[in-house]
Design an enzyme around this catalytic site. Structure first.
Site, PDB file in Angstrom:
ATOM      1  CE1 TYR A  67      -2.119   9.568  -6.740  1.00 19.17           C
ATOM      2  CE2 TYR A  67      -3.330  10.458  -8.616  1.00 19.17           C
ATOM      3  CZ  TYR A  67      -2.176  10.394  -7.839  1.00 19.17           C
ATOM      4  OH  TYR A  67      -1.095  11.167  -8.173  1.00 19.17           O
ATOM      5  CG  PHE A  78       2.199   9.746 -11.360  1.00 21.32           C
ATOM      6  CD1 PHE A  78       2.600   9.566 -10.042  1.00 21.32           C
ATOM      7  CD2 PHE A  78       2.786   8.962 -12.346  1.00 21.32           C
ATOM      8  CE1 PHE A  78       3.571   8.630  -9.712  1.00 21.32           C
ATOM      9  CE2 PHE A  78       3.758   8.020 -12.025  1.00 21.32           C
ATOM     10  CZ  PHE A  78       4.149   7.867 -10.699  1.00 21.32           C
TER      11      PHE A  78
END
Length: 222
Positions: A67, A78
């Site tokens: 991210y 994730f």
């Protein structure tokens, strides 16, 4: 920037560490951390490996980039740290787990530490990223390194489960020996594609069924 990788992985990947591309990659990443905001924190680049030594791996879930938003990337594909809002892809993963297993989640935090400790290698193809710039560390060498990770797992382990979500992950799994391992493929869990086959894929129950059939303890996904 000093980065240490868990000892069993260091041994399995020792040939990679002597290759020119990794020297170039190391220099690039060091410079990026000096000049820009890079995620995850340096201590977490190899966190997936620290939590899941080579001989403990039972399931591999393959992501693409970390991210790139503030306080999100934590070294596990994730996942986000506790008390950080759950990103849409992980929300959809949680929805599919509940639907697949027919039970509500017990743990609703986004740090997937509980999975990693059970032998789930949460591996991003690229292990670093520049803040707010998706894909900024692609094609710098990380993909070669994580290809080597997948290759050594495929060749030296048996009866692993690989979950490949989206075309990028599917392509990266091209060299997995499917006679030795279970490869589960589905669209990516992002809001743009989850409804086109990720929902209803039942990867989590399929993984557990395969593990049990080969004498392994199932993963507690909840």
């Amino acid at each position: 920037m000093e980065v240490k990788i868990e000892q069993s992985w260091k041994e399995k990947l020792k040939d990679e560490f002597s290759k020119a591309y990794l020297t170039d990659l190391t220099q690039f990443v060091k410079k990026e951390y000096q000049e820009s905001t890079i995620y995850p924190a340096p201590k977490n680049i190899f966190r997936a490996f620290e939590l899941c030594p080579f001989d403990k791996v039972r399931v591999v879930i393959l992501g693409q980039d970390p991210y790139h938003g503030e306080r999100q990337a934590n070294g596990l594909a994730f996942a986000v740290d506790e008390n950080v809002n759950i990103p849409p892809s992980l929300q959809n993963i949680f929805k599919e787990i509940q639907s697949d297993l027919g039970k509500p989640l017990v743990h609703r935090q986004g740090d997937l530490l509980r999975w990693a400790k059970q032998g789930v290698l949460l591996l991003n193809a690229t292990l670093t990223v520049r803040a707010r710039t998706a894909g900024s560390h692609q094609d710098k060498g990380w993909e070669l390194f994580t290809d080597a990770v997948i290759k050594v797992l495929s060749e030296e382990r048996e009866h692993l489960v690989f979950m490949l979500w989206g075309n990028y992950a599917k392509a990266k799994g091209a060299h997995i020996d499917r006679s030795r391992h279970l490869v589960l493929e589905a669209p990516h869990p992002s809001p743009f594609s989850a409804a086109s086959g990720f929902f209803g894929s039942k990867h989590f129950s399929k993984a557990n069924k395969y593990l049990v059939a080969h004498g392994e303890t199932p993963i507690d996904w909840l």
